[in-house]
Design a protein around this motif. Sequence first.
Motif, PDB file in Angstrom:
ATOM      1  N   PHE A 116     -34.990  -9.466 -23.243  1.00  0.00           N
ATOM      2  CA  PHE A 116     -35.488 -10.080 -21.949  1.00  0.00           C
ATOM      3  C   PHE A 116     -34.208 -11.028 -21.682  1.00  0.00           C
ATOM      4  CE2 PHE A 116     -36.965 -13.743 -19.523  1.00  0.00           C
ATOM      5  CZ  PHE A 116     -37.253 -13.046 -18.329  1.00  0.00           C
ATOM      6  N   PHE A 117     -33.834 -10.818 -20.347  1.00  0.00           N
ATOM      7  CA  PHE A 117     -32.720 -11.383 -19.754  1.00  0.00           C
ATOM      8  C   PHE A 117     -33.200 -12.362 -18.611  1.00  0.00           C
ATOM      9  CE2 PHE A 117     -29.107  -9.709 -22.032  1.00  0.00           C
ATOM     10  CZ  PHE A 117     -29.684  -8.768 -22.700  1.00  0.00           C
ATOM     11  N   GLY A 118     -33.311 -13.593 -18.691  1.00  0.00           N
ATOM     12  CA  GLY A 118     -33.777 -14.455 -17.567  1.00  0.00           C
ATOM     13  C   GLY A 118     -33.044 -14.595 -16.543  1.00  0.00           C
ATOM     14  N   TRP A 134     -34.615 -12.804 -28.794  1.00  0.00           N
ATOM     15  CA  TRP A 134     -34.792 -11.699 -28.028  1.00  0.00           C
ATOM     16  C   TRP A 134     -34.570 -12.346 -26.509  1.00  0.00           C
ATOM     17  CZ3 TRP A 134     -34.835  -7.226 -30.169  1.00  0.00           C
ATOM     18  CH2 TRP A 134     -35.360  -7.151 -31.729  1.00  0.00           C
ATOM     19  N   TYR A 135     -34.467 -13.576 -26.127  1.00  0.00           N
ATOM     20  CA  TYR A 135     -34.464 -14.200 -25.045  1.00  0.00           C
ATOM     21  C   TYR A 135     -33.024 -14.701 -24.702  1.00  0.00           C
ATOM     22  CZ  TYR A 135     -34.954 -17.880 -21.367  1.00  0.00           C
ATOM     23  OH  TYR A 135     -34.882 -18.878 -20.138  1.00  0.00           O
ATOM     24  N   PHE A 136     -32.398 -14.054 -23.691  1.00  0.00           N
ATOM     25  CA  PHE A 136     -31.095 -14.500 -22.938  1.00  0.00           C
ATOM     26  C   PHE A 136     -31.127 -15.058 -21.892  1.00  0.00           C
ATOM     27  CE2 PHE A 136     -29.495 -11.619 -26.311  1.00  0.00           C
ATOM     28  CZ  PHE A 136     -28.475 -12.189 -26.633  1.00  0.00           C
ATOM     29  N   ASN A 137     -30.786 -16.414 -21.510  1.00  0.00           N
ATOM     30  CA  ASN A 137     -31.163 -16.887 -20.019  1.00  0.00           C
ATOM     31  C   ASN A 137     -29.641 -16.968 -19.502  1.00  0.00           C
ATOM     32  OD1 ASN A 137     -31.515 -18.228 -17.959  1.00  0.00           O
ATOM     33  ND2 ASN A 137     -31.986 -20.219 -18.717  1.00  0.00           N
ATOM     34  N   VAL A 138     -29.561 -16.046 -18.426  1.00  0.00           N
ATOM     35  CA  VAL A 138     -28.355 -15.941 -17.755  1.00  0.00           C
ATOM     36  C   VAL A 138     -28.255 -16.892 -16.535  1.00  0.00           C
ATOM     37  CG1 VAL A 138     -26.662 -14.220 -16.573  1.00  0.00           C
ATOM     38  CG2 VAL A 138     -28.426 -13.439 -18.283  1.00  0.00           C
ATOM     39  N   SER A 139     -29.167 -17.514 -16.251  1.00  0.00           N
ATOM     40  CA  SER A 139     -29.367 -18.283 -14.964  1.00  0.00           C
ATOM     41  C   SER A 139     -29.023 -19.833 -15.187  1.00  0.00           C
ATOM     42  CB  SER A 139     -30.583 -18.267 -14.246  1.00  0.00           C
ATOM     43  OG  SER A 139     -31.899 -18.773 -15.231  1.00  0.00           O
ATOM     44  N   SER A 199     -28.929 -18.915  -4.495  1.00  0.00           N
ATOM     45  CA  SER A 199     -28.620 -18.782  -5.905  1.00  0.00           C
ATOM     46  C   SER A 199     -29.400 -17.745  -6.463  1.00  0.00           C
ATOM     47  CB  SER A 199     -28.392 -20.220  -6.426  1.00  0.00           C
ATOM     48  OG  SER A 199     -29.890 -20.551  -6.349  1.00  0.00           O
ATOM     49  N   PHE A 200     -30.918 -17.555  -6.112  1.00  0.00           N
ATOM     50  CA  PHE A 200     -31.727 -16.629  -6.656  1.00  0.00           C
ATOM     51  C   PHE A 200     -31.191 -15.244  -6.493  1.00  0.00           C
ATOM     52  CE2 PHE A 200     -34.197 -19.724  -4.453  1.00  0.00           C
ATOM     53  CZ  PHE A 200     -34.821 -20.535  -5.384  1.00  0.00           C
ATOM     54  N   ALA A 201     -30.508 -14.981  -5.435  1.00  0.00           N
ATOM     55  CA  ALA A 201     -29.939 -13.578  -5.292  1.00  0.00           C
ATOM     56  C   ALA A 201     -28.661 -13.569  -6.083  1.00  0.00           C
ATOM     57  CB  ALA A 201     -29.479 -13.299  -3.979  1.00  0.00           C
ATOM     58  N   GLY A 202     -28.116 -14.523  -6.159  1.00  0.00           N
ATOM     59  CA  GLY A 202     -26.535 -14.455  -6.983  1.00  0.00           C
ATOM     60  C   GLY A 202     -26.794 -14.391  -8.320  1.00  0.00           C
ATOM     61  N   LEU A 203     -27.603 -15.038  -9.014  1.00  0.00           N
ATOM     62  CA  LEU A 203     -28.122 -15.104 -10.183  1.00  0.00           C
ATOM     63  C   LEU A 203     -28.772 -13.830 -10.793  1.00  0.00           C
ATOM     64  CD1 LEU A 203     -29.256 -19.000 -10.716  1.00  0.00           C
ATOM     65  CD2 LEU A 203     -26.823 -17.872 -11.277  1.00  0.00           C
ATOM     66  N   ALA A 204     -29.227 -13.294  -9.878  1.00  0.00           N
ATOM     67  CA  ALA A 204     -30.203 -11.786 -10.395  1.00  0.00           C
ATOM     68  C   ALA A 204     -28.904 -10.652 -10.260  1.00  0.00           C
ATOM     69  CB  ALA A 204     -31.082 -11.694  -9.137  1.00  0.00           C
ATOM     70  N   TYR A 205     -27.968 -10.909  -9.290  1.00  0.00           N
ATOM     71  CA  TYR A 205     -26.974 -10.210  -9.315  1.00  0.00           C
ATOM     72  C   TYR A 205     -26.124 -10.297 -10.471  1.00  0.00           C
ATOM     73  CZ  TYR A 205     -22.402  -8.017  -7.790  1.00  0.00           C
ATOM     74  OH  TYR A 205     -21.242  -7.462  -7.427  1.00  0.00           O
ATOM     75  N   ASP A 206     -25.713 -11.510 -10.924  1.00  0.00           N
ATOM     76  CA  ASP A 206     -25.029 -11.947 -12.161  1.00  0.00           C
ATOM     77  C   ASP A 206     -25.614 -11.288 -13.382  1.00  0.00           C
ATOM     78  OD1 ASP A 206     -22.691 -12.869 -12.173  1.00  0.00           O
ATOM     79  OD2 ASP A 206     -22.948 -14.954 -12.431  1.00  0.00           O
ATOM     80  N   THR A 207     -26.805 -11.496 -13.571  1.00  0.00           N
ATOM     81  CA  THR A 207     -27.794 -11.036 -14.599  1.00  0.00           C
ATOM     82  C   THR A 207     -27.453  -9.562 -14.803  1.00  0.00           C
ATOM     83  OG1 THR A 207     -29.247 -12.686 -14.308  1.00  0.00           O
ATOM     84  CG2 THR A 207     -29.918 -10.894 -15.664  1.00  0.00           C
ATOM     85  N   LEU A 208     -27.577  -8.750 -13.931  1.00  0.00           N
ATOM     86  CA  LEU A 208     -27.223  -7.278 -13.929  1.00  0.00           C
ATOM     87  C   LEU A 208     -25.965  -6.943 -14.404  1.00  0.00           C
ATOM     88  CD1 LEU A 208     -29.255  -5.005 -12.871  1.00  0.00           C
ATOM     89  CD2 LEU A 208     -30.128  -7.087 -12.731  1.00  0.00           C
ATOM     90  N   MET A 209     -24.919  -7.655 -13.761  1.00  0.00           N
ATOM     91  CA  MET A 209     -23.481  -7.577 -14.194  1.00  0.00           C
ATOM     92  C   MET A 209     -23.441  -7.982 -15.548  1.00  0.00           C
ATOM     93  SD  MET A 209     -21.986  -6.345 -11.757  1.00  0.00           S
ATOM     94  CE  MET A 209     -22.619  -5.874 -10.218  1.00  0.00           C
ATOM     95  N   ASN A 220     -28.017 -21.168 -28.425  1.00  0.00           N
ATOM     96  CA  ASN A 220     -29.307 -20.859 -28.050  1.00  0.00           C
ATOM     97  C   ASN A 220     -29.539 -19.931 -27.051  1.00  0.00           C
ATOM     98  OD1 ASN A 220     -28.200 -22.416 -26.237  1.00  0.00           O
ATOM     99  ND2 ASN A 220     -29.833 -23.847 -26.002  1.00  0.00           N
ATOM    100  N   HIS A 221     -28.604 -18.940 -26.651  1.00  0.00           N
ATOM    101  CA  HIS A 221     -28.782 -17.962 -25.695  1.00  0.00           C
ATOM    102  C   HIS A 221     -28.880 -18.717 -24.138  1.00  0.00           C
ATOM    103  CE1 HIS A 221     -29.841 -14.819 -28.740  1.00  0.00           C
ATOM    104  NE2 HIS A 221     -28.742 -15.400 -28.774  1.00  0.00           N
ATOM    105  N   GLN A 222     -28.272 -19.766 -24.023  1.00  0.00           N
ATOM    106  CA  GLN A 222     -28.385 -20.362 -22.677  1.00  0.00           C
ATOM    107  C   GLN A 222     -27.044 -20.422 -22.363  1.00  0.00           C
ATOM    108  OE1 GLN A 222     -31.599 -21.590 -21.146  1.00  0.00           O
ATOM    109  NE2 GLN A 222     -32.709 -20.854 -23.091  1.00  0.00           N
ATOM    110  N   PRO A 223     -26.714 -20.657 -21.019  1.00  0.00           N
ATOM    111  CA  PRO A 223     -25.491 -20.688 -20.699  1.00  0.00           C
ATOM    112  C   PRO A 223     -24.550 -22.002 -20.626  1.00  0.00           C
ATOM    113  CG  PRO A 223     -26.902 -20.608 -18.596  1.00  0.00           C
ATOM    114  CD  PRO A 223     -27.804 -20.481 -19.823  1.00  0.00           C
TER     115      PRO A 223
END
Lengths: 299, 410
Positions: free
Chosen positions: B138-140, B156-161, B317-327, B367-370
């Motif tokens: 799961f990619f947050g 199993w949890y990666f936080n991209v935000s 930023s909600f959109a920017g981070l969603a875009y970044d997560t897909l990238m 810890n899979h956080q940025p």
Amino acid sequence: MTAGLVLEQAFNGLQFGMVLFLMAVGVTLAFGVMNLINLAHGSMLMLGAYFIAAAAQKITAYPLAFVAALMLTAVAAVLLEVVVMRPLYRMGHLDQVLATFGVSIAVNEAVIMVWGREAMFVAPPDWLDGTVALTETISYPLYRLAITAVAALAGLALWLLLARTRLGMRIRAGAENGDIVGALGVNVRLLFIGVFVISSLLAALGGVMLGPLIAVQSGMGDPLLILALAVVVIGGVGSLKGALVASLAVGLIDTFGRMIWPQWLGDVVGNIVANASVYILMALVIAVRPSGLYGNHAA
Amino acid sequence: MTTLTAIQCLPRSSMRARLPLACLSLLAVAMMAGPGSAAAQAPDRIRLGVIVGASGPFNVPAAEQKRGVEIAIDHLGGKLGGIPVDVVSGDSRGNPGATVQEISRLIEKDRVDIITGLTASNEIVAAIKPISDARVFFFGMNGGPASIAGEGCSPWYFNVSFQNAQITNGIGAFMSQRGVKKLYVIGMDYEAGHEHTEAARKGFVGELVGQTYTPLTQLDFAADIARIRASGADAVFAFYPGGPGITFVRQWAQAGMTGKVALYSNIALSEPTVFQAQGKAALGTIVTGNYSAEIDNPRNRRFVQDFRAKFGRDPASFAGLAYDTLMLIDAAVREARGNIRDAAVFRAATERVSFDSIRGPFRFNTNHQPIQNNYVFEVDQRADASLYLKRVGVAAQSAPDEFASKCSMK
């Protein structure tokens, strides 16, 4: 606490109380006259705010936009009364709660479909967008004074209507015993539409006035409805006088509580007590007078 | 594992005629690839679950997340790491129970390979167990509660935000640097309200002259603003996201506080989804955050340009981070050479992948956080009177969150 600050908070409390009164009076009228518990009442406040936002985009003269917003709300109220509310008058309170809660969800979604999810912008009219000096150091927003004044005028107009006119007499009689009033030849259907529209207009007036102060978005009326229900319980369900007294009491106790409790009890405990003060008041009133301050209906 | 599948494939009397053919081809594939490496096959298509709180209290940020995903899928040509992607949507409704249901549906019924999204922190906390049990990554996309950045972390949890406090960290020192001596903090009375106001106080050298936490449903802040004025504070840090943020900022300006007491916050208070409703009342507000449309790099310029063309304003930023997560997922799939179904390979690839984030430097911590920058922005207006977040400083440079040491990732 300086005298200026006490004065400022008194104005704040009064204004908050009067907005609550606009909401609560409709809740209590609908219950007193039609025996209706209306959880969709917050939707009328929301519609008022959306209508003024939409009207202000088309009409530059604020008074005209103001009137247009209230007229649109009246139309919506008539539709709602005829289509949804009328069959509910004879049903149990649980049915009313479920149905009107459903209406509030539907209206919340409807405004999203029409105006989108993001909040709308509502500007106060330029001539109310200033401040008035209360003391040398404290100035008070003119617009908040206008809210208090408009709400007080609406309350006065309502009192004149109920106490001095034939329609008001019929509404009061209908509240006492609707069946007898019907038997005496009064058109109860029309009377009920009238009461529902008046209730809705008062809530919408609250929404129109609050528009420039709070976020105009879907569901915005619901938190105020919860407070209005507390006010109605404190004042006595069905009592107009109770609604006025309880609104002002809640407005002032909430506002001054936010100043006083943290000073007495410290920031942490004081905050908790301040946030709960309205409900503590409600619990105390119910403990002493189960039907509220001015209630005569069996609770 | 491949061998097992092949043995199960051996014809039995009751089997239908077309099955042996499929089995033969499977055997052939297994033999060509050699023992144990058939799992290294990249799938023909990737099934990506995108779950956001589309209905319910977080519907505004959720809608913005979907806009970011839309642009990302478009820029990626409908592929992740070169493999065509099928997007399956879910609605977490801002509600932990609904989140668990929707995640289970995505995993069991829709058989997604990867899940991304979620809007509210309580949703993310609820999602950790089901995704870990089902062994699905799961990619947050938005926020990271402290509990699952520290002890409750999951491989199993990666936080991209961002870890929640990360978008506030450093503002305390920044306020001191700007000469703030007396600070008042105010926020909504729930977990995030307390977390952010506490993060804001870290690094602040000066006096805390008051703190207030208001109920979630409060609509009128006049009494609290009067208290702030009476306290003699020269700055306030206010945490009010979404609708209450609109209310607070407008009432703040209306009470004549603008320019008298400096207003600080993080991007939850004032960002492009609320700019229109806040109007000029927001001008001069200083907020910290890890993304804005103004961050200058070629990828962000392209994203912002296409977002503006499609939706008529800056991305939040909600959109920017969603875009970044897909990238990031795209880069990770490429790094794993499409081998997303081998968990160890895909996890290692994701942990080491370098990707050009639109926010600037980015890498995952243990810890899979940025590990990332936290910028300082000021709400300013362009020549056409539209509001934007002007970059005025950096609150934290390539900084980790503070919970990484508490996480023992297995």
